[in-house]
Design a protein around this motif. Structure first.
Motif, PDB file in Angstrom:
ATOM      1  N   PRO A 150       0.791  -1.268   0.033  1.00 17.77           N
ATOM      2  CA  PRO A 150      -0.170  -0.158   0.137  1.00 17.77           C
ATOM      3  C   PRO A 150       0.894   1.285  -0.015  1.00 17.77           C
ATOM      4  N   ARG A 151       2.202   1.196   0.162  1.00 17.93           N
ATOM      5  CA  ARG A 151       3.156   2.426   0.353  1.00 17.93           C
ATOM      6  C   ARG A 151       3.383   2.712  -1.116  1.00 17.93           C
ATOM      7  N   GLY A 152       3.228   1.937  -2.269  1.00 15.64           N
ATOM      8  CA  GLY A 152       3.615   2.293  -3.570  1.00 15.64           C
ATOM      9  C   GLY A 152       2.822   3.499  -4.013  1.00 15.64           C
ATOM     10  N   SER A 153       3.521   3.835  -5.004  1.00 10.93           N
ATOM     11  CA  SER A 153       2.991   5.096  -5.827  1.00 10.93           C
ATOM     12  C   SER A 153       2.918   5.020  -7.310  1.00 10.93           C
ATOM     13  N   THR A 154       1.803   5.493  -7.890  1.00 12.92           N
ATOM     14  CA  THR A 154       1.901   5.652  -9.444  1.00 12.92           C
ATOM     15  C   THR A 154       1.471   6.957  -9.698  1.00 12.92           C
ATOM     16  N   ASP A 155       1.093   7.252 -10.944  1.00  7.85           N
ATOM     17  CA  ASP A 155       0.534   8.245 -11.423  1.00  7.85           C
ATOM     18  C   ASP A 155      -0.902   8.533 -11.084  1.00  7.85           C
ATOM     19  N   MET A 156      -1.465   7.655 -10.524  1.00  9.70           N
ATOM     20  CA  MET A 156      -2.793   7.503 -10.016  1.00  9.70           C
ATOM     21  C   MET A 156      -2.980   8.486  -8.910  1.00  9.70           C
ATOM     22  N   GLY A 157      -1.788   8.597  -8.051  1.00 12.04           N
ATOM     23  CA  GLY A 157      -1.594   9.578  -7.057  1.00 12.04           C
ATOM     24  C   GLY A 157      -2.029  10.787  -7.394  1.00 12.04           C
ATOM     25  N   ASN A 158      -1.753  11.424  -8.509  1.00 12.73           N
ATOM     26  CA  ASN A 158      -2.162  12.722  -9.030  1.00 12.73           C
ATOM     27  C   ASN A 158      -3.501  12.745  -9.096  1.00 12.73           C
ATOM     28  N   ILE A 159      -4.191  11.690  -9.528  1.00 12.06           N
ATOM     29  CA  ILE A 159      -5.863  11.428  -9.659  1.00 12.06           C
ATOM     30  C   ILE A 159      -6.384  11.755  -8.390  1.00 12.06           C
ATOM     31  N   THR A 160      -5.857  11.410  -7.088  1.00 12.25           N
ATOM     32  CA  THR A 160      -6.385  11.394  -5.858  1.00 12.25           C
ATOM     33  C   THR A 160      -6.717  12.829  -5.394  1.00 12.25           C
ATOM     34  N   HIS A 161      -5.755  13.766  -5.883  1.00 10.26           N
ATOM     35  CA  HIS A 161      -5.923  15.283  -5.653  1.00 10.26           C
ATOM     36  C   HIS A 161      -7.151  15.969  -6.120  1.00 10.26           C
ATOM     37  N   ALA A 162      -7.997  15.047  -7.261  1.00 11.22           N
ATOM     38  CA  ALA A 162      -9.069  15.685  -7.761  1.00 11.22           C
ATOM     39  C   ALA A 162     -10.280  14.908  -7.599  1.00 11.22           C
ATOM     40  N   MET A 163     -10.034  13.644  -7.037  1.00  5.66           N
ATOM     41  CA  MET A 163     -11.311  12.779  -6.718  1.00  5.66           C
ATOM     42  C   MET A 163     -11.085  11.683  -5.794  1.00  5.66           C
ATOM     43  N   SER A 164     -12.055  10.821  -5.458  1.00  2.40           N
ATOM     44  CA  SER A 164     -11.801   9.715  -4.713  1.00  2.40           C
ATOM     45  C   SER A 164     -11.392   8.466  -5.784  1.00  2.40           C
ATOM     46  N   LEU A 165     -10.505   7.533  -5.213  1.00  4.11           N
ATOM     47  CA  LEU A 165      -9.876   6.719  -5.870  1.00  4.11           C
ATOM     48  C   LEU A 165      -9.766   5.426  -5.161  1.00  4.11           C
ATOM     49  N   SER A 166      -9.934   4.342  -6.031  1.00  3.10           N
ATOM     50  CA  SER A 166      -9.622   3.035  -5.575  1.00  3.10           C
ATOM     51  C   SER A 166      -8.415   2.435  -6.651  1.00  3.10           C
ATOM     52  N   HIS A 167      -7.543   1.874  -5.991  1.00  2.73           N
ATOM     53  CA  HIS A 167      -6.305   1.459  -6.842  1.00  2.73           C
ATOM     54  C   HIS A 167      -5.626   0.313  -6.122  1.00  2.73           C
ATOM     55  N   PRO A 168      -6.394  -1.108  -6.188  1.00  2.00           N
ATOM     56  CA  PRO A 168      -5.680  -2.131  -5.578  1.00  2.00           C
ATOM     57  C   PRO A 168      -4.628  -2.552  -6.585  1.00  2.00           C
TER      58      PRO A 168
END
Length: 120
Positions: free
Chosen positions: A43-61
């Motif tokens: 769960p500590r990993g990071s992708t460019d989906m992290g940028n999306i979380t600043h704009a909306m809720s996100l699920s990324h398993p």
């Protein structure tokens, strides 16, 4: 409901470009599933989906592909998951997103929150 996709991102972050170009402007929640090796199901990993979380809720398993050893977004990993095990992970991920979406859509409190976030 809106379905969008990006190609494999071994050469850059397509979702960031999509965000910058307005692809998520009418999206309330985003979901994505990543295939992974056991080592990166963290769960500590990071992708460019992290940028999306600043704009909306996100699920990324992340879902492990048994036997895969390469790191995601590498040619080695792409070769390792291009078979039955990788196909199974795609199906599991698609079903997980479908059930999550149905659960959100069926929840009156969630729908109210979504509508409120769109109008103000």
């Amino acid at each position: 409901m809106k379905l969008q996709g990006t190609r494999a991102e071994e050469e850059g972050g397509g979702k960031v470009l999509m965000l910058e170009r307005g692809a998520f402007d009418d999206v309330t929640v985003a979901m994505m599933v990543h295939s992974a090796t056991l080592d990166v199901v963290d769960p500590r990993g990071s992708t460019d989906m992290g940028n999306i979380t600043h704009a909306m809720s996100l699920s990324h398993p992340a879902i492990e592909v048994p036997g895969a050893q390469g790191m995601p977004h590498t040619r080695q990993f792409a070769e390792e998951v291009s078979g039955a095990a990788g196909d199974e992970v795609v199906l599991v991920g698609a079903l997980a997103m479908a059930w999550t979406g149905l659960g959100l859509a069926a929840d009156p409190q969630w729908r109210t929150r979504c509508a409120a976030s769109r109008h103000g």
